[in-house]
Write a protein that holds these residues in place. Structure first.
Motif, mmCIF file in Angstrom:
data_model
loop_
_atom_site.group_PDB
_atom_site.id
_atom_site.type_symbol
_atom_site.label_atom_id
_atom_site.label_comp_id
_atom_site.label_asym_id
_atom_site.label_seq_id
_atom_site.Cartn_x
_atom_site.Cartn_y
_atom_site.Cartn_z
ATOM 1 N N ILE A 63 19.173 51.096 31.096
ATOM 2 C CA ILE A 63 18.216 49.833 30.778
ATOM 3 C C ILE A 63 17.378 49.953 29.611
ATOM 4 C CG2 ILE A 63 16.431 50.757 32.084
ATOM 5 C CD1 ILE A 63 16.766 47.213 32.430
ATOM 6 N N ALA A 64 17.096 51.384 29.067
ATOM 7 C CA ALA A 64 16.621 51.302 27.664
ATOM 8 C C ALA A 64 17.520 51.334 26.555
ATOM 9 C CB ALA A 64 15.784 52.839 28.069
ATOM 10 N N GLY A 65 18.443 51.935 26.764
ATOM 11 C CA GLY A 65 19.385 51.912 25.685
ATOM 12 C C GLY A 65 20.253 50.713 25.360
ATOM 13 N N ASP A 66 20.586 50.189 26.444
ATOM 14 C CA ASP A 66 21.428 49.043 26.308
ATOM 15 C C ASP A 66 21.007 47.900 27.392
ATOM 16 O OD1 ASP A 66 23.547 47.268 26.186
ATOM 17 O OD2 ASP A 66 24.969 48.288 27.531
ATOM 18 N N THR A 67 19.706 47.487 26.974
ATOM 19 C CA THR A 67 18.991 46.367 27.691
ATOM 20 C C THR A 67 19.849 45.196 27.940
ATOM 21 O OG1 THR A 67 17.087 47.462 26.669
ATOM 22 C CG2 THR A 67 16.565 45.501 27.906
ATOM 23 N N ASP A 68 20.598 44.883 26.929
ATOM 24 C CA ASP A 68 21.429 43.348 27.034
ATOM 25 C C ASP A 68 22.426 43.758 28.001
ATOM 26 O OD1 ASP A 68 20.133 41.922 25.393
ATOM 27 O OD2 ASP A 68 21.235 42.597 23.371
ATOM 28 N N GLY A 69 23.134 45.094 28.021
ATOM 29 C CA GLY A 69 24.080 45.081 28.700
ATOM 30 C C GLY A 69 23.780 45.079 30.252
ATOM 31 N N VAL A 70 22.610 45.951 30.675
ATOM 32 C CA VAL A 70 22.114 46.084 31.968
ATOM 33 C C VAL A 70 21.492 44.522 32.397
ATOM 34 C CG1 VAL A 70 20.464 47.058 33.674
ATOM 35 C CG2 VAL A 70 21.650 48.319 31.780
ATOM 36 N N VAL A 71 21.029 43.702 31.612
ATOM 37 C CA VAL A 71 20.637 42.453 31.954
ATOM 38 C C VAL A 71 21.668 41.405 32.394
ATOM 39 C CG1 VAL A 71 19.422 40.238 31.070
ATOM 40 C CG2 VAL A 71 18.212 42.326 30.818
ATOM 41 N N GLU A 72 22.717 41.635 31.585
ATOM 42 C CA GLU A 72 24.407 40.971 31.641
ATOM 43 C C GLU A 72 24.607 41.516 33.126
ATOM 44 O OE1 GLU A 72 27.142 41.024 28.488
ATOM 45 O OE2 GLU A 72 25.331 40.258 27.214
ATOM 46 N N GLU A 73 24.659 42.729 33.271
ATOM 47 C CA GLU A 73 25.391 43.252 34.583
ATOM 48 C C GLU A 73 24.668 43.020 35.655
ATOM 49 O OE1 GLU A 73 28.190 44.746 35.268
ATOM 50 O OE2 GLU A 73 28.139 45.946 36.942
ATOM 51 N N PHE A 74 23.264 42.832 35.667
ATOM 52 C CA PHE A 74 22.486 42.270 36.781
ATOM 53 C C PHE A 74 22.847 40.933 37.026
ATOM 54 C CE2 PHE A 74 18.849 40.560 39.002
ATOM 55 C CZ PHE A 74 18.354 41.659 39.651
ATOM 56 N N ASP A 75 22.781 40.141 36.030
ATOM 57 C CA ASP A 75 23.287 38.681 36.061
ATOM 58 C C ASP A 75 24.507 38.387 36.932
ATOM 59 O OD1 ASP A 75 22.427 35.840 35.581
ATOM 60 O OD2 ASP A 75 23.570 35.808 33.988
ATOM 61 N N ARG A 76 25.480 39.319 36.355
ATOM 62 C CA ARG A 76 26.800 39.012 37.023
ATOM 63 C C ARG A 76 26.736 39.200 38.228
ATOM 64 N NH1 ARG A 76 31.066 42.059 37.949
ATOM 65 N NH2 ARG A 76 30.284 43.940 37.752
ATOM 66 N N VAL A 77 26.176 40.576 38.701
ATOM 67 C CA VAL A 77 26.436 41.136 40.256
ATOM 68 C C VAL A 77 25.381 40.350 40.837
ATOM 69 C CG1 VAL A 77 26.196 42.916 41.741
ATOM 70 C CG2 VAL A 77 26.944 43.068 39.303
ATOM 71 N N ILE A 78 24.239 40.249 40.689
ATOM 72 C CA ILE A 78 23.104 39.265 41.552
ATOM 73 C C ILE A 78 22.700 38.116 41.002
ATOM 74 C CG2 ILE A 78 20.742 39.833 42.686
ATOM 75 C CD1 ILE A 78 21.221 42.771 42.219
ATOM 76 N N GLY A 79 22.583 37.875 39.674
ATOM 77 C CA GLY A 79 21.979 36.645 39.379
ATOM 78 C C GLY A 79 20.640 36.855 38.885
ATOM 79 N N LEU A 80 20.376 36.506 37.659
ATOM 80 C CA LEU A 80 18.906 36.537 37.242
ATOM 81 C C LEU A 80 17.810 35.795 37.873
ATOM 82 C CD1 LEU A 80 19.420 37.055 33.396
ATOM 83 C CD2 LEU A 80 18.373 38.714 34.944
ATOM 84 N N ASP A 81 18.415 34.660 38.356
ATOM 85 C CA ASP A 81 17.656 33.948 39.117
ATOM 86 C C ASP A 81 16.827 34.538 40.563
ATOM 87 O OD1 ASP A 81 20.006 33.865 40.088
ATOM 88 O OD2 ASP A 81 19.518 32.084 41.418
ATOM 89 N N ARG A 82 17.543 35.515 40.727
ATOM 90 C CA ARG A 82 16.748 36.506 42.107
ATOM 91 C C ARG A 82 15.772 37.518 41.627
ATOM 92 N NH1 ARG A 82 18.130 34.234 46.977
ATOM 93 N NH2 ARG A 82 20.195 33.620 46.630
ATOM 94 N N LEU A 83 15.849 37.725 40.213
ATOM 95 C CA LEU A 83 14.864 38.754 39.759
ATOM 96 C C LEU A 83 13.488 38.201 39.531
ATOM 97 C CD1 LEU A 83 14.666 41.429 38.454
ATOM 98 C CD2 LEU A 83 15.233 40.735 36.317
#
Ligand code: FE
Ligand code: FE
Ligand code: ZN
Length: 281
Positions: free
Chosen positions: A190-210
């Motif tokens: 999350i610190a080094g590749d913030t974009d990648g982890v945010v994308e992964e969260f969105d793909r798996v859970i959906g950012l609307d849940r965060l």
């Protein structure tokens, strides 16, 4: 608008949590609904105390507070008595939280203690199905965990499965709280590749849940599965990583809660520092 606060103690009463937050420059806060280590519940706060907190929060435009369930709960215990205790206690807390409308209520999905991830996840789902009501005002948040031992929630997929398995009528009341120390310890950079982890969260859970972020540095490197929080900028996430997180276009609207190893003056400094960073960007 930057929504920032820290974990505060409930021991001085409810209004006091609001006053403490004001004194350290915050506009939201997190608290344990009862003493995290004691098994006996704290006394129910007076209606007047809760009303005073509500008035303070309204006057100072606070975001809804985040109530954190005690660590002693385990929704996925092997022991039916512990599961029952957890279920009753959480149900009681959700009833109380209706006196603070719009609250967030965060809990650790728990440890399956050798029963296996599938059984553990089914038990967490069963608990949510039993206690969450479709018309309650509180949103219940599953916390992302470090994946220590038999912890449930170290992988985004595990949280997604829980959300998929709850009754559809209550699904809109379930969200996720992302803990930056935990996800880093869980192997998400999350610190080094913030974009990648945010994308992964969105793909798996959906950012609307965060719905909330626990903003912590970590004493341990990526993937360590330890769960030891560090002060902001003093751990493996570092101030640059923390900056990327709080300024990220898909995260910056969320409320951030510090759970760093600090006394109240240390929290005040971190809040001031983080506000400064957000003003610059
Ligand atoms: Fe937590
Ligand atoms: Fe946390
Ligand atoms: Zn933690």
């Amino acid at each position: 608008m930057f929504t920032i606060g820290c974990h505060v103690s409930v021991s001085g009463g409810y209004e006091m949590m609001g006053k403490t937050t004001l004194a350290i420059g915050g506009n939201t806060f997190q608290y344990f609904t009862r003493n995290p280590r004691g098994s006996r519940g704290t006394k129910t706060p007076s209606a007047a105390d809760v009303a005073a907190l509500r008035a303070l929060m309204e006057e100072h435009h606070f975001a809804p507070a985040l109530a954190h369930a005690p660590y002693t709960y385990n929704p996925a215990s092997k022991d039916e008595n512990i599961r029952q205790y957890t279920r009753d206690a959480m149900a009681e807390e959700l009833r109380f939280l209706e006196s603070l409308p719009g609250s967030l209520y965060n809990f650790h999905p728990g440890c399956h203690v050798g029963q296996g991830m599938e059984v553990g996840i089914a038990q967490v789902t069963e608990l949510l199905n039993a206690i969450v009501l479709p018309d309650q005002s509180t949103t219940v948040l599953l916390e992302t965990m470090a994946g220590k031992g038999t912890e449930i929630g170290g992988k985004f997929e595990e949280l997604r499965t829980i959300i998929d398995l709850v009754r559809p009528e209550i699904r809109h009341k379930i969200g996720v709280c992302l803990d930056t120390c935990h996800v880093s310890d869980g192997g998400y950079d999350i610190a080094g590749d913030t974009d990648g982890v945010v994308e992964e969260f969105d793909r798996v859970i959906g950012l609307d849940r965060l719905r909330a972020i626990h903003l912590n540095d970590s004493k341990n490197p990526l993937g360590a599965h330890k769960d030891r929080h560090e002060k902001i900028g003093e751990g493996f996430l570092g101030i640059e990583g923390i900056t990327r997180i709080i300024c990220h276009p898909k995260l910056r609207h969320l409320p951030f809660y510090l759970e760093t190893p600090n006394e109240i003056d240390g929290y005040a400094k971190e809040i001031a520092q983080l506000k400064g960073i957000r003003e610059e960007k």
